[in-house]
Design an enzyme around this catalytic site. Structure first.
Site, PDB file in Angstrom:
ATOM      1  N   LEU A  23     149.665  12.752  51.372  1.00  0.00           N
ATOM      2  CA  LEU A  23     150.873  12.611  50.565  1.00  0.00           C
ATOM      3  C   LEU A  23     152.040  13.149  51.376  1.00  0.00           C
ATOM      4  CD1 LEU A  23     149.686  13.999  47.084  1.00  0.00           C
ATOM      5  CD2 LEU A  23     149.994  11.607  47.726  1.00  0.00           C
ATOM      6  N   ASP A  24     153.245  12.665  51.088  1.00  0.00           N
ATOM      7  CA  ASP A  24     154.423  13.247  51.714  1.00  0.00           C
ATOM      8  C   ASP A  24     154.435  14.743  51.414  1.00  0.00           C
ATOM      9  OD1 ASP A  24     155.135  10.709  52.481  1.00  0.00           O
ATOM     10  OD2 ASP A  24     156.826  10.531  51.094  1.00  0.00           O
ATOM     11  N   ARG A  25     154.988  15.530  52.304  1.00  0.00           N
ATOM     12  CA  ARG A  25     154.950  16.988  52.223  1.00  0.00           C
ATOM     13  C   ARG A  25     155.329  17.535  50.844  1.00  0.00           C
ATOM     14  NH1 ARG A  25     156.904  20.809  56.818  1.00  0.00           N
ATOM     15  NH2 ARG A  25     155.776  19.129  57.784  1.00  0.00           N
TER      16      ARG A  25
END
Length: 183
Positions: A23-25
């Site tokens: 997932l994106d940060r």
């Protein structure tokens, strides 16, 4: 931490967790790990059949209230993803959405991710002029949310061994409810 848990405190254990996707940060929500390399490979090979649903709070009121965003996504040398019309420069990416609620210049959107490209949701909505609230990279600079208002809500996939359909749903984060309450 996950490997420590799987090893039950025994650092010499050969048990480990295998990352299936990322997932994106600053995105919250469900992450999928496998307990064997064979399971990881199966899940990754069947990733396009995996149903991934997200919730996001975006700036503005979307029209139409449901739709599909399709663009080619490319990445520049500064690691910024952008949409392009040139199929030779990017990978075709599809995102469908449905507006669930609108208030005070924001929309709560349910998103069905049909492909899984880096920053896909964030770039698609920013490209429509409706960036995700709290997005420091692709947003409009408005500090509406202290965090990125993007949440991996649910995932459905075929179990690698039993072949049963598995579905996991986390619902909406409390922080989204608080933000929506302010709207």
């Amino acid at each position: 931490m996950l490997n420590d848990y799987v090893r039950k405190g025994n650092p010499k254990s050969r048990n480990r967790a295998y990352v299936v996707h990322r997932l994106d940060r600053d995105t919250s929500g469900i992450l999928l790990f496998a307990k064997s390399e064979q399971a990881k490979t199966f899940l990754q090979e069947h990733w396009e059949q995996t149903d991934k649903r997200y919730l996001a709070i975006v700036h503005g009121r979307l029209t139409p209230k449901e739709g599909k965003i399709s663009t080619y996504l490319a990445e520049n040398s500064a690691q910024r993803v952008y949409s392009t019309l040139d199929p030779a420069r990017g990978k075709l990416s599809h995102t469908t959405y449905t507006v669930l609620k609108e208030a005070r210049g924001f929309s709560l959107v349910e998103i069905h991710l049909l492909t899984g490209r880096k920053h896909q949701i964030r770039v698609h909505f920013a490209g429509k002029g409706h960036p995700v609230a709290g997005d420091r990279k692709y947003g409009n600079g408005d500090p509406a949310s202290k965090r990125l208002a993007l949440h991996a809500r649910s995932i459905s996939f075929t179990h690698p061994f039993s072949k049963k359909k598995m579905t996991f749903d986390t619902g909406m984060p409390e922080e989204f409810a608080r933000l929506l309450g302010k709207m």
